[in-house]
Design an enzyme around this catalytic site. Structure first.
Site, PDB file in Angstrom:
ATOM      1  N   GLY A  56      90.375  19.120  -7.257  1.00  0.00           N
ATOM      2  CA  GLY A  56      89.394  18.276  -7.949  1.00  0.00           C
ATOM      3  C   GLY A  56      89.994  16.953  -8.389  1.00  0.00           C
ATOM      4  O   GLY A  56      89.675  16.442  -9.468  1.00  0.00           O
ATOM      5  N   ASN A  71      92.465  22.126 -11.394  1.00  0.00           N
ATOM      6  CA  ASN A  71      91.627  21.267 -12.224  1.00  0.00           C
ATOM      7  C   ASN A  71      90.154  21.289 -11.791  1.00  0.00           C
ATOM      8  O   ASN A  71      89.273  20.972 -12.587  1.00  0.00           O
ATOM      9  CB  ASN A  71      92.172  19.826 -12.135  1.00  0.00           C
ATOM     10  CG  ASN A  71      91.184  18.805 -12.639  1.00  0.00           C
ATOM     11  OD1 ASN A  71      90.943  18.706 -13.830  1.00  0.00           O
ATOM     12  ND2 ASN A  71      90.570  18.063 -11.722  1.00  0.00           N
ATOM     13  N   SER A 107      89.362  24.604 -21.199  1.00  0.00           N
ATOM     14  CA  SER A 107      88.458  23.719 -21.950  1.00  0.00           C
ATOM     15  C   SER A 107      88.331  24.241 -23.369  1.00  0.00           C
ATOM     16  O   SER A 107      88.452  25.453 -23.616  1.00  0.00           O
ATOM     17  CB  SER A 107      87.071  23.717 -21.303  1.00  0.00           C
ATOM     18  OG  SER A 107      86.121  23.124 -22.175  1.00  0.00           O
ATOM     19  N   TYR A 163      80.354  28.552 -18.032  1.00  0.00           N
ATOM     20  CA  TYR A 163      81.536  27.671 -18.064  1.00  0.00           C
ATOM     21  C   TYR A 163      82.575  28.209 -19.061  1.00  0.00           C
ATOM     22  O   TYR A 163      83.770  28.286 -18.761  1.00  0.00           O
ATOM     23  CB  TYR A 163      81.066  26.270 -18.458  1.00  0.00           C
ATOM     24  CG  TYR A 163      82.115  25.185 -18.423  1.00  0.00           C
ATOM     25  CD1 TYR A 163      82.457  24.554 -17.229  1.00  0.00           C
ATOM     26  CD2 TYR A 163      82.733  24.754 -19.595  1.00  0.00           C
ATOM     27  CE1 TYR A 163      83.409  23.529 -17.209  1.00  0.00           C
ATOM     28  CE2 TYR A 163      83.674  23.736 -19.580  1.00  0.00           C
ATOM     29  CZ  TYR A 163      84.005  23.127 -18.385  1.00  0.00           C
ATOM     30  OH  TYR A 163      84.934  22.109 -18.373  1.00  0.00           O
ATOM     31  N   ILE A 217      85.883  14.878 -23.460  1.00  0.00           N
ATOM     32  CA  ILE A 217      86.587  13.787 -22.786  1.00  0.00           C
ATOM     33  C   ILE A 217      85.571  12.896 -22.064  1.00  0.00           C
ATOM     34  O   ILE A 217      84.607  13.412 -21.472  1.00  0.00           O
ATOM     35  CB  ILE A 217      87.604  14.362 -21.749  1.00  0.00           C
ATOM     36  CG1 ILE A 217      88.516  15.417 -22.401  1.00  0.00           C
ATOM     37  CG2 ILE A 217      88.429  13.235 -21.109  1.00  0.00           C
ATOM     38  CD1 ILE A 217      89.410  14.930 -23.531  1.00  0.00           C
TER      39      ILE A 217
HETATM   40  N1  CAA Z   1      72.685  26.054 -31.459  1.00  0.00           N
HETATM   41  C1  CAA Z   1      71.699  26.954 -31.486  1.00  0.00           C
HETATM   42  N2  CAA Z   1      70.549  26.820 -30.819  1.00  0.00           N
HETATM   43  C2  CAA Z   1      70.405  25.704 -30.091  1.00  0.00           C
HETATM   44  C3  CAA Z   1      71.395  24.719 -29.993  1.00  0.00           C
HETATM   45  C4  CAA Z   1      72.564  24.927 -30.751  1.00  0.00           C
HETATM   46  N3  CAA Z   1      73.565  24.026 -30.743  1.00  0.00           N
HETATM   47  N4  CAA Z   1      70.979  23.751 -29.175  1.00  0.00           N
HETATM   48  C5  CAA Z   1      69.737  24.104 -28.768  1.00  0.00           C
HETATM   49  N5  CAA Z   1      69.398  25.277 -29.335  1.00  0.00           N
HETATM   50  C6  CAA Z   1      68.152  25.993 -29.202  1.00  0.00           C
HETATM   51  C7  CAA Z   1      66.973  25.062 -29.393  1.00  0.00           C
HETATM   52  O1  CAA Z   1      66.654  25.003 -30.760  1.00  0.00           O
HETATM   53  C8  CAA Z   1      65.902  25.751 -28.562  1.00  0.00           C
HETATM   54  O2  CAA Z   1      65.328  26.824 -29.271  1.00  0.00           O
HETATM   55  P1  CAA Z   1      63.837  27.355 -28.904  1.00  0.00           P
HETATM   56  O3  CAA Z   1      63.889  27.820 -27.469  1.00  0.00           O
HETATM   57  O4  CAA Z   1      63.630  28.469 -29.872  1.00  0.00           O
HETATM   58  O5  CAA Z   1      62.954  26.190 -29.100  1.00  0.00           O
HETATM   59  C9  CAA Z   1      66.683  26.348 -27.437  1.00  0.00           C
HETATM   60  O6  CAA Z   1      68.049  26.445 -27.880  1.00  0.00           O
HETATM   61  C10 CAA Z   1      66.665  25.529 -26.197  1.00  0.00           C
HETATM   62  O7  CAA Z   1      67.029  24.211 -26.529  1.00  0.00           O
HETATM   63  P2  CAA Z   1      66.611  23.018 -25.611  1.00  0.00           P
HETATM   64  O8  CAA Z   1      65.146  22.912 -25.519  1.00  0.00           O
HETATM   65  O9  CAA Z   1      67.394  21.816 -26.014  1.00  0.00           O
HETATM   66  O10 CAA Z   1      67.120  23.589 -24.207  1.00  0.00           O
HETATM   67  P3  CAA Z   1      67.353  22.867 -22.910  1.00  0.00           P
HETATM   68  O11 CAA Z   1      67.214  23.971 -21.928  1.00  0.00           O
HETATM   69  O12 CAA Z   1      66.586  21.636 -22.727  1.00  0.00           O
HETATM   70  O13 CAA Z   1      68.912  22.404 -23.032  1.00  0.00           O
HETATM   71  C11 CAA Z   1      71.250  22.723 -23.030  1.00  0.00           C
HETATM   72  C12 CAA Z   1      69.895  23.310 -23.430  1.00  0.00           C
HETATM   73  C13 CAA Z   1      71.320  22.534 -21.517  1.00  0.00           C
HETATM   74  C14 CAA Z   1      72.286  23.717 -23.470  1.00  0.00           C
HETATM   75  C15 CAA Z   1      71.446  21.340 -23.690  1.00  0.00           C
HETATM   76  O14 CAA Z   1      71.301  21.517 -25.083  1.00  0.00           O
HETATM   77  C16 CAA Z   1      72.829  20.779 -23.394  1.00  0.00           C
HETATM   78  O15 CAA Z   1      73.055  20.137 -22.382  1.00  0.00           O
HETATM   79  N6  CAA Z   1      73.791  21.001 -24.307  1.00  0.00           N
HETATM   80  C17 CAA Z   1      75.184  20.490 -24.143  1.00  0.00           C
HETATM   81  C18 CAA Z   1      76.077  21.545 -23.596  1.00  0.00           C
HETATM   82  C19 CAA Z   1      77.503  21.016 -23.628  1.00  0.00           C
HETATM   83  O16 CAA Z   1      78.091  20.835 -24.690  1.00  0.00           O
HETATM   84  N7  CAA Z   1      78.102  20.785 -22.449  1.00  0.00           N
HETATM   85  C20 CAA Z   1      79.438  20.246 -22.368  1.00  0.00           C
HETATM   86  C21 CAA Z   1      79.544  19.502 -21.040  1.00  0.00           C
HETATM   87  S1  CAA Z   1      81.086  18.659 -20.883  1.00  0.00           S
HETATM   88  C22 CAA Z   1      82.094  19.890 -20.399  1.00  0.00           C
HETATM   89  O17 CAA Z   1      81.712  20.986 -20.157  1.00  0.00           O
HETATM   90  C23 CAA Z   1      83.540  19.556 -20.328  1.00  0.00           C
HETATM   91  C24 CAA Z   1      84.311  20.377 -21.260  1.00  0.00           C
HETATM   92  O18 CAA Z   1      85.250  21.043 -20.832  1.00  0.00           O
HETATM   93  C25 CAA Z   1      84.013  20.348 -22.716  1.00  0.00           C
END
Ligand code: CAA
Length: 247
Positions: free
Chosen positions: A13, A91, A143, A155, A188
């Site tokens: 990667g 990676n 991660s 993940y 990051i």
């Molecule tokens: N804690 C608890 N509940 C949560 C929450 C949280 N942090 N976030 C959302 N919810 C709940 C919402 O309240 C909602 O509840 P209901 O169904 O009862 O209404 C439910 O979860 C769904 O929420 P969404 O409508 O926002 O759901 P969605 O399907 O549109 O999106 C998700 C969900 C895809 C997880 C979106 O919130 C997201 O992208 N989150 C970020 C995830 C993240 O941190 N990714 C890191 C990427 S970078 C990486 O991975 C590199 C690394 O190594 C760190």
């Protein structure tokens, strides 16, 4: 001449983000050659065109790390080209985020197969080479999400798996002088991170005592250290590089 002088590496990667930074850092630290295994060949070619002067040391190999045959061929090509492999950096990683109750089996399998099984395939084909020489360094990119992150059950599981995998390989590899560690980046600035909704990004930064996202080169410097002889008695560890953030 640099702390990675005379070393040959495989970086999976390596075409962008943290992988690209690792390639750049290895070159800066004097590496003799790097095989970059990348699924997206065009992206990797662009990465190589961005390198200054050192492109000749980089062997680009198209490889889907979740496909064992492709991994086997890629490792053979690296061996043919370099004659040895001293360093392996696993990676390559993907995300397919969703709440667990909405997560498809396909999304689960895709992420586990690239992030965890990909590292398994690389280790399966590289460790015999390292065992024969009784020396080697493996760095697996985990991660902060390994410790749990909403929306990342697949993940997080893959990245937590890499920690146990690394600690076990470190114990098994010790008698053959094979050093294995994990690096667990926090949040990051990469294309992968750009998929995170703004309000969640703000929350991540708020939970990071250093008050900002990390930069890919801040991960690469730690990977280079762990790949070098400076880390000759450091094995079986997971170094969290997160600006003091926890999940
Ligand atoms: N804690 C608890 N509940 C949560 C929450 C949280 N942090 N976030 C959302 N919810 C709940 C919402 O309240 C909602 O509840 P209901 O169904 O009862 O209404 C439910 O979860 C769904 O929420 P969404 O409508 O926002 O759901 P969605 O399907 O549109 O999106 C998700 C969900 C895809 C997880 C979106 O919130 C997201 O992208 N989150 C970020 C995830 C993240 O941190 N990714 C890191 C990427 S970078 C990486 O991975 C590199 C690394 O190594 C760190």
């Amino acid at each position: 001449m640099g702390k990675l002088k005379s070393k040959y590496a495989i970086v999976t990667g390596g075409g962008k983000g943290i992988g690209e930074s690792i390639v750049n850092r290895f070159l800066k630290d004097g590496i003799a050659g790097i095989a970059v295994l990348e699924y997206d060949l065009n992206m990797a070619k662009e990465m190589i065109s961005r390198l200054d002067n050192s492109g000749a040391k980089v062997l680009l190999i198209q490889c889907d790390v979740s496909n064992e045959k492709q991994v086997e061929i890629a490792v053979s090509q690296a061996m043919e080209h370099f004659g040895t492999i001293d360093i392996l950096v696993n990676n390559a990683g993907i995300t397919q985020d969703s709440m667990f109750h909405k997560m498809s089996e396909e999304a689960w399998d895709a992420v586990i197969n690239v992030n965890l099984k990909g590292a398994y395939y690389l280790c399966k084909h590289v460790i015999p080479i390292m065992r024969n020489k009784a020396i080697g360094k493996i760095v697996n990119i985990s991660s902060i999400s390994a410790f749990g992150n909403v929306g990342q059950a697949n993940y997080a599981t893959s990245k937590a798996g890499l920690i146990g995998f690394s600690k076990t390989l470190a114990k098994e590899g010790g008698p053959k002088n094979i050093i294995v560690n994990c690096v667990a980046p926090g949040y990051i600035e990469t294309d992968m991170y750009k998929t995170v909704p703004k309000e969640i990004m703000d929350e991540h930064i708020k939970n990071t005592p250093l008050g900002r996202l990390g930069k890919p080169n801040e991960i690469a410097s730690v990977v280079s250290f762990l790949s070098s002889d400076d880390a000759s008695f450091l094995s079986g560890q997971c170094i969290i590089v997160s600006g003091a953030a926890t999940t």
